[in-house]
Design a protein around this motif. Structure first.
Motif, PDB file in Angstrom:
ATOM      1  N   MET A 178       0.873  -1.178  -0.024  1.00 23.19           N
ATOM      2  CA  MET A 178       0.034  -0.097   0.020  1.00 23.19           C
ATOM      3  C   MET A 178       0.950   1.354   0.012  1.00 23.19           C
ATOM      4  O   MET A 178       0.320   2.267   0.093  1.00 23.19           O
ATOM      5  CB  MET A 178      -1.055  -0.135   1.180  1.00 23.19           C
ATOM      6  N   ARG A 179       2.260   1.037  -0.143  1.00 20.53           N
ATOM      7  CA  ARG A 179       3.026   2.181  -0.229  1.00 20.53           C
ATOM      8  C   ARG A 179       3.085   2.731  -1.622  1.00 20.53           C
ATOM      9  O   ARG A 179       2.691   2.482  -2.369  1.00 20.53           O
ATOM     10  CB  ARG A 179       4.377   1.787   0.491  1.00 20.53           C
ATOM     11  N   MET A 180       3.863   4.159  -1.494  1.00 17.81           N
ATOM     12  CA  MET A 180       3.821   4.722  -2.702  1.00 17.81           C
ATOM     13  C   MET A 180       4.840   3.981  -3.515  1.00 17.81           C
ATOM     14  O   MET A 180       5.976   3.786  -3.036  1.00 17.81           O
ATOM     15  CB  MET A 180       4.217   6.431  -2.416  1.00 17.81           C
ATOM     16  N   ASP A 194       5.771  17.580 -35.800  1.00 13.55           N
ATOM     17  CA  ASP A 194       6.798  17.841 -36.845  1.00 13.55           C
ATOM     18  C   ASP A 194       7.627  16.889 -37.344  1.00 13.55           C
ATOM     19  O   ASP A 194       8.713  17.139 -37.893  1.00 13.55           O
ATOM     20  CB  ASP A 194       7.522  19.252 -36.502  1.00 13.55           C
ATOM     21  N   LYS A 195       7.177  15.773 -36.980  1.00 10.15           N
ATOM     22  CA  LYS A 195       8.185  14.292 -37.355  1.00 10.15           C
ATOM     23  C   LYS A 195       9.423  14.222 -36.965  1.00 10.15           C
ATOM     24  O   LYS A 195      10.189  13.632 -37.526  1.00 10.15           O
ATOM     25  CB  LYS A 195       7.998  14.367 -39.050  1.00 10.15           C
ATOM     26  N   ALA A 196       9.610  14.779 -35.763  1.00 11.21           N
ATOM     27  CA  ALA A 196      10.889  14.617 -35.007  1.00 11.21           C
ATOM     28  C   ALA A 196      10.842  13.287 -34.203  1.00 11.21           C
ATOM     29  O   ALA A 196      10.034  13.183 -33.224  1.00 11.21           O
ATOM     30  CB  ALA A 196      11.241  15.821 -34.053  1.00 11.21           C
ATOM     31  N   MET A 197      11.880  12.388 -34.501  1.00 11.22           N
ATOM     32  CA  MET A 197      11.935  11.190 -33.722  1.00 11.22           C
ATOM     33  C   MET A 197      12.614  11.324 -32.446  1.00 11.22           C
ATOM     34  O   MET A 197      13.655  11.873 -32.429  1.00 11.22           O
ATOM     35  CB  MET A 197      12.474  10.113 -34.538  1.00 11.22           C
ATOM     36  N   LEU A 198      11.924  11.045 -31.255  1.00  6.36           N
ATOM     37  CA  LEU A 198      12.488  11.124 -29.828  1.00  6.36           C
ATOM     38  C   LEU A 198      12.429   9.956 -29.120  1.00  6.36           C
ATOM     39  O   LEU A 198      11.565   8.904 -29.521  1.00  6.36           O
ATOM     40  CB  LEU A 198      11.609  12.195 -29.216  1.00  6.36           C
ATOM     41  N   ARG A 199      13.353   9.552 -27.990  1.00  5.10           N
ATOM     42  CA  ARG A 199      13.178   8.584 -27.278  1.00  5.10           C
ATOM     43  C   ARG A 199      12.884   9.304 -25.874  1.00  5.10           C
ATOM     44  O   ARG A 199      13.697   9.996 -25.594  1.00  5.10           O
ATOM     45  CB  ARG A 199      14.540   7.918 -27.307  1.00  5.10           C
ATOM     46  N   ILE A 200      12.092   8.804 -25.145  1.00  8.24           N
ATOM     47  CA  ILE A 200      11.447   9.652 -23.820  1.00  8.24           C
ATOM     48  C   ILE A 200      11.523   8.619 -22.740  1.00  8.24           C
ATOM     49  O   ILE A 200      11.226   7.580 -22.870  1.00  8.24           O
ATOM     50  CB  ILE A 200      10.144  10.206 -23.947  1.00  8.24           C
ATOM     51  N   ASN A 201      12.102   9.068 -21.704  1.00 17.14           N
ATOM     52  CA  ASN A 201      11.959   8.166 -20.316  1.00 17.14           C
ATOM     53  C   ASN A 201      11.236   9.071 -19.465  1.00 17.14           C
ATOM     54  O   ASN A 201      11.374  10.209 -19.044  1.00 17.14           O
ATOM     55  CB  ASN A 201      13.464   8.178 -19.599  1.00 17.14           C
ATOM     56  N   PHE A 202      10.009   8.301 -18.998  1.00 17.01           N
ATOM     57  CA  PHE A 202       9.128   8.939 -18.414  1.00 17.01           C
ATOM     58  C   PHE A 202       8.683   8.151 -16.959  1.00 17.01           C
ATOM     59  O   PHE A 202       9.407   7.012 -16.768  1.00 17.01           O
ATOM     60  CB  PHE A 202       7.574   8.729 -19.274  1.00 17.01           C
ATOM     61  N   TYR A 203       8.368   8.796 -16.022  1.00 18.62           N
ATOM     62  CA  TYR A 203       7.871   8.064 -14.804  1.00 18.62           C
ATOM     63  C   TYR A 203       6.737   8.384 -14.098  1.00 18.62           C
ATOM     64  O   TYR A 203       6.304   9.525 -14.415  1.00 18.62           O
ATOM     65  CB  TYR A 203       9.194   8.385 -13.718  1.00 18.62           C
ATOM     66  N   VAL A 204       6.314   7.567 -13.502  1.00 17.64           N
ATOM     67  CA  VAL A 204       4.931   8.025 -12.786  1.00 17.64           C
ATOM     68  C   VAL A 204       4.845   7.493 -11.385  1.00 17.64           C
ATOM     69  O   VAL A 204       5.252   6.155 -11.153  1.00 17.64           O
ATOM     70  CB  VAL A 204       3.543   7.384 -13.552  1.00 17.64           C
ATOM     71  N   ARG A 205       4.475   8.031 -10.480  1.00 19.06           N
ATOM     72  CA  ARG A 205       4.261   7.713  -8.860  1.00 19.06           C
ATOM     73  C   ARG A 205       2.838   7.244  -8.710  1.00 19.06           C
ATOM     74  O   ARG A 205       1.948   8.229  -8.711  1.00 19.06           O
ATOM     75  CB  ARG A 205       4.928   8.704  -7.916  1.00 19.06           C
ATOM     76  N   PHE A 206       2.598   6.092  -8.151  1.00 16.22           N
ATOM     77  CA  PHE A 206       1.211   5.727  -7.597  1.00 16.22           C
ATOM     78  C   PHE A 206       1.323   5.022  -6.345  1.00 16.22           C
ATOM     79  O   PHE A 206       2.362   4.533  -5.862  1.00 16.22           O
ATOM     80  CB  PHE A 206       0.642   5.217  -9.059  1.00 16.22           C
ATOM     81  N   GLN A 207       0.093   4.801  -5.809  1.00 13.77           N
ATOM     82  CA  GLN A 207      -0.224   3.781  -4.719  1.00 13.77           C
ATOM     83  C   GLN A 207      -1.623   3.254  -4.795  1.00 13.77           C
ATOM     84  O   GLN A 207      -2.427   3.748  -5.356  1.00 13.77           O
ATOM     85  CB  GLN A 207       0.199   4.548  -3.428  1.00 13.77           C
ATOM     86  N   VAL A 208      -1.731   1.954  -4.247  1.00 19.00           N
ATOM     87  CA  VAL A 208      -3.107   1.274  -4.241  1.00 19.00           C
ATOM     88  C   VAL A 208      -4.039   2.007  -3.255  1.00 19.00           C
ATOM     89  O   VAL A 208      -3.456   1.838  -2.036  1.00 19.00           O
ATOM     90  CB  VAL A 208      -2.834  -0.240  -3.968  1.00 19.00           C
TER      91      VAL A 208
END
Length: 366
Positions: A178-180, A194-208
């Protein structure tokens, strides 16, 4: 006639048999037995164990009065306590104990139910003699669990140790942290407007937040959240240009969470934070951006040089104007020139009556 002497010690009793029938009970002391008889001696402190039919022996009123008989039916066990201390478990059958010597207590347990409603301490439940009759589940700190009985939700369990009787009814406990928590959505290759190819690192913080929704109404809620965030990121990046994305990079997470709406709640989750960790240009796009950056820096350098040249020229013009208007300043400038020349040249010859500054100008102009 045959006879023999039998010694019955303290806390003992002797059962005399003739042709398989109980005929006499011998108490403590020196006893004489006459005829073709057998004697079995029992310790009154122990459980009564015999190879004879117990029901037949109990027909003897004297023996019946000396024994306490415990009947254990199917789906039951009986816990035996001696002087308040747990000793053994009685399974299905008929059991007999001598009365009067040891203070015994018997606790009957119904094994056909799941919950342990009897008053039994955890120490006894952990005893090896009870291990085969119980099921143990542990919900650790910071976790919650769902108790499922025969596949149906029974209750929500907080952190702790839980025991249930072991029978044909299935019991399952599903636990959730049940922790974050933080989920990384890394290496997403996306195309901007504009058709630029990117590589993205994304994060999300969640809890039940709702364990029942997370486990009972959804399968693999964490994988579902991963896909939701992946699609939301793809949709947002595809709607903006590269420059727009770079400008508002820090606000992307907040915008994605707003667009997510109540989808996380439907998974039983609470999403508190999200954001872009890295934006990586790939292939030719990286080279193009490097060239743009170099061009921008060169333009900035040229602009700075032009500003410095303009400032220098303006300074010379101001100096010339002051010298033209002020004769003393003119003379001081002559002396400054002379001092600098004297440091470099041994002898200087000046002829005629013309101005020394004019003559020096002519010298350096040649």
């Amino acid at each position: 006639m045959m006879f023999k002497n039998i010694q019955i010690k303290a806390y003992q009793v002797g059962l005399v048999f003739r042709n398989g029938n109980l005929t006499e009970i011998l108490k403590e002391g020196n006893q004489w037995i006459f005829g073709n008889k057998t004697v079995e001696i029992y310790d009154l402190k122990n459980k009564f164990m015999t190879s004879e039919d117990l029901n037949l022996l109990l027909r003897n009123e004297n023996l019946n009065a000396m024994l306490e008989v415990i009947e254990v039916k199917d789906g039951e066990i009986v816990l035996v306590y001696e002087n308040g201390i747990f000793r053994e478990v009685l399974s299905v059958g008929q059991h007999a104990f001598w009365r009067g010597i040891i203070n015994r207590a018997f606790q009957k347990v119904d094994l056909t139910k799941v919950d342990i409603t009897e008053k039994i301490s955890k120490t006894i439940l952990e005893n090896m003699k009870l291990k085969n009759f119980t099921r143990k589940f542990v919900v650790t700190n910071q976790y919650q669990g769902l108790l499922l009985i025969d596949g149906k939700l029974d209750s929500i369990l907080n952190a702790g140790t839980y025991y249930f009787w072991n029978n044909e009814i299935s019991v399952e406990v599903k636990s959730v942290d049940m922790r974050m928590q933080q989920m990384e959505i890394a290496g997403q290759e996306l195309l901007t407007k504009d058709k630029a190819m990117l590589r993205i690192n994304f994060y999300v913080r969640f809890q039940v937040e709702n364990i029942e929704k997370a486990l009972m109404e959804n399968k693999e809620y964490d994988k579902q959240l991963y896909i939701l965030m992946q699609l939301a990121l793809r949709e947002l990046v595809g709607a903006v240009t590269l420059d727009e994305l770079l400008v508002k990079k820090d606000a992307v997470g907040k915008e994605i969470l707003e667009n997510l709406g109540n989808k996380a709640e439907e998974l039983g989750l609470k999403v508190s934070d999200a954001g872009i960790r890295d934006v990586i240009l790939t292939g030719e796009m990286k080279e193009i951006m490097n060239q743009v950056l170099i061009a921008e820096k060169k333009a900035q350098a040229n602009s700075i040089m032009r500003r410095e040249e303009t400032a220098s020229t303006r300074s010379l013009l101001n100096t010339a104007k002051l010298m033209e208007e002020n004769e003393v300043l003119w003379k001081l400038k002559e002396m400054e020139y002379m001092e600098k020349i004297a440091d470099k040249i041994g002898d200087i010859t000046v002829s005629g009556n013309s101005n020394i500054v004019s003559q020096l100008k002519e010298i350096f102009a040649k």
